[in-house]
Design a protein around this motif. Structure first.
Motif, mmCIF file in Angstrom:
data_model
loop_
_atom_site.group_PDB
_atom_site.id
_atom_site.type_symbol
_atom_site.label_atom_id
_atom_site.label_comp_id
_atom_site.label_asym_id
_atom_site.label_seq_id
_atom_site.Cartn_x
_atom_site.Cartn_y
_atom_site.Cartn_z
ATOM 1 N N LEU A 174 0.979 -1.278 -0.013
ATOM 2 C CA LEU A 174 0.088 -0.127 -0.124
ATOM 3 C C LEU A 174 0.534 1.188 0.045
ATOM 4 O O LEU A 174 0.364 2.147 -0.770
ATOM 5 N N LEU A 306 -8.659 4.812 -3.939
ATOM 6 C CA LEU A 306 -9.530 3.854 -3.718
ATOM 7 C C LEU A 306 -10.358 3.202 -4.647
ATOM 8 O O LEU A 306 -10.421 2.047 -4.398
ATOM 9 N N TYR A 313 -17.194 3.293 -1.801
ATOM 10 C CA TYR A 313 -17.031 4.307 -0.951
ATOM 11 C C TYR A 313 -18.098 5.551 -1.317
ATOM 12 O O TYR A 313 -18.907 5.492 -2.133
ATOM 13 N N LEU A 346 -12.164 6.429 5.696
ATOM 14 C CA LEU A 346 -10.821 5.751 5.285
ATOM 15 C C LEU A 346 -9.964 7.067 4.977
ATOM 16 O O LEU A 346 -8.540 6.834 5.351
ATOM 17 N N THR A 347 -10.240 8.263 4.234
ATOM 18 C CA THR A 347 -9.518 9.313 4.054
ATOM 19 C C THR A 347 -10.158 10.437 4.205
ATOM 20 O O THR A 347 -11.428 10.473 4.448
ATOM 21 N N CYS A 382 -3.298 7.439 2.176
ATOM 22 C CA CYS A 382 -3.658 5.920 2.582
ATOM 23 C C CYS A 382 -3.188 5.952 3.947
ATOM 24 O O CYS A 382 -2.113 6.214 4.309
ATOM 25 N N THR A 387 -6.920 1.065 6.035
ATOM 26 C CA THR A 387 -7.074 0.504 4.618
ATOM 27 C C THR A 387 -6.844 -0.963 4.728
ATOM 28 O O THR A 387 -7.681 -1.525 3.776
ATOM 29 N N CYS A 390 -10.094 -2.484 5.708
ATOM 30 C CA CYS A 390 -11.123 -2.450 4.915
ATOM 31 C C CYS A 390 -10.986 -3.237 3.524
ATOM 32 O O CYS A 390 -12.082 -3.974 3.062
#
Length: 433
Positions: A174, A306, A313, A346-347, A382, A387, A390
């Motif tokens: 990642l 993503l 999302y 997530l972000t 990230c 992440t 998820c």
């Protein structure tokens, strides 16, 4: 800090921003009073210095008979100047004390309300359906021998963890994917320090109301960052930037540390809300008139990342009462977590306008060669632990394996799935197109 000229010229706008945030509206009047007191103190000190200069000239021109009286007056003025300068320093400190307590002015487009009032802008991707009992990321991660919460707690306490085997490789994959995409978009990669001085924390707005979230190393008077945004902003503190070619962009990698005070019982299982994690953060310096467009670009890069991870999302516009101190506007991207049956953050990306740069004295030269305060923006590309959680949940399969998104495969040795008991394969860097 907010622009003092804005407060003087449009105090009602700042009061309205405070109300929208649920913050103390009376601080605006306190700031105006402190500003008036400081300007009066500056004028008095300047006037006395002018009188002192005239008195010094008078001493030179005085006759022997006049000299004792003139010298006495010059001596008295010197004492008054010292007192006035001390009063000015006190007024400066009083002004800064109240000035730093007022958060950034909320953008006009921001939704009203608090944490539950964010507005969904768009939803992207299909929420997956499963024909088996859905597992959460901890159960999946333990089955893959990718996450070890028990030993993390043994070594460091609650909300710490080990990423092992495929979990560790997922972290590296990642990070590589995020940095490579950021560099392709024109960002300069940075490995940022995780320990910073108080000036950087205060300058980015992470002290004051938020200091309970921060880890402090008292012996060295340093702070552990909760995001590399702090170090990236502070990197150009006191500088004049060249923005003639457009925004100056960095992609910073660092470990991040958060006390998560007050979050007990909320996302405490697993690695969604932890005290330590690694993160790739985008940071941009630009001219203020470019900030809105730059904000949307950061959001676009987050969405594209993503999408590359094949995660469903939604993008939400955060309400005024839930904005951080420095943000005038903030977008969150919430990804789907099957075990919870909901979207979780997530972000995020924030437009901090000139708030941080004014505190940190970060300027640029405009077209006329004059120094102006820059705007700063940040965006998480990230947050790796969350992440991973998820990815494991969204891409889980009935047999305990996990589908690997195509974009991640080059960094995971080309494997198409993570499987229990798998033999680890060395990552293979992507071949340039």
């Amino acid at each position: 800090m907010i622009d003092l000229r804005l407060v003087r010229e449009n105090p009602d706008l700042v009061r309205a921003s405070q109300r929208a945030r649920g913050a103390d509206e009376s601080l605006v009047d306190q700031l105006l009073a402190a500003d008036t007191a400081r300007r009066e103190a500056v004028k008095r000190a300047d006037d006395l210095r002018g009188e002192q200069k005239s008195a010094s000239q008078a001493v030179k021109k005085a006759t022997p008979e006049e000299r004792p009286a003139v010298l006495e007056r010059a001596k008295a003025l010197a004492a008054e100047v010292r007192e006035a300068e001390e009063a000015q320093r006190a007024a400066d400190a009083a002004l800064r004390a109240v000035h730093t307590r007022i958060p950034n002015v909320v953008a006009a487009e921001v939704p009203p309300g608090g944490e539950d009032d964010a507005v969904t802008i768009r939803t992207v991707g299909e929420v997956p359906a499963y024909d088996f009992q859905v597992r959460d990321h901890i159960e999946i991660g333990e089955g893959l021998r990718a996450i070890d919460m028990e030993r993390g707690a043994k070594v460091s306490g609650s909300r710490f963890y080990f990423l092992t085997g495929p979990g560790a490789l997922l972290e590296f994959a990642l990070a590589q994917l995020a940095i490579s995409r950021a560099v392709a978009a024109g960002f300069t990669p940075v490995i940022a320090p995780a320990l910073v001085r108080p000036e950087a924390m205060e300058g980015t707005g992470f002290l004051g109301e938020h200091d309970e979230e921060v880890y402090r190393i008292e012996r060295d008077d340093l702070y552990l960052v909760g995001t590399s945004e702090v170090a990236l902003a502070g990197m150009h503190g006191g500088e004049v930037l060249d923005l003639a070619a457009g925004p100056k962009r960095y992609a910073g990698w660092s470990s991040c540390f958060r006390r998560e005070a007050g979050s007990y019982g909320k996302d405490t299982r697993g690695i969604i809300r932890v005290h330590w994690f690694d993160k790739v953060e985008m940071f941009s310096f630009c001219a203020p008139e470019e900030a809105v467009a730059e904000h949307l670009r950061l959001l676009q890069w987050e969405e594209e990342f993503l999408q590359a991870l094949e995660l469903p999302y939604r993008v939400v516009d955060i309400a005024a009462g839930d904005l951080g101190t420095s943000a005038a506007r903030k977008y969150d991207i919430e990804a789907w977590f099957p075990s919870q049956g909901t979207y979780r953050e997530l972000t995020s990306t924030s437009d901090c306008t000139t708030f941080q740069a004014r505190r940190l004295t970060i300027r640029y030269r405009d077209a006329d060669g004059r120094n102006q305060t820059a705007a700063t923006l940040n965006g998480t590309l990230c947050a790796i632990a969350r992440t991973i959680a998820c990815l494991l949940e969204v891409h889980q399969r009935a047999d305990g394996s996990v589908h690997v998104p195509v974009a991640l495969r080059p960094w995971l040795g080309g494997v198409e799935a993570l499987t229990p008991g798998m033999t680890l394969v060395a990552p293979v860097p992507p071949v340039p197109a």
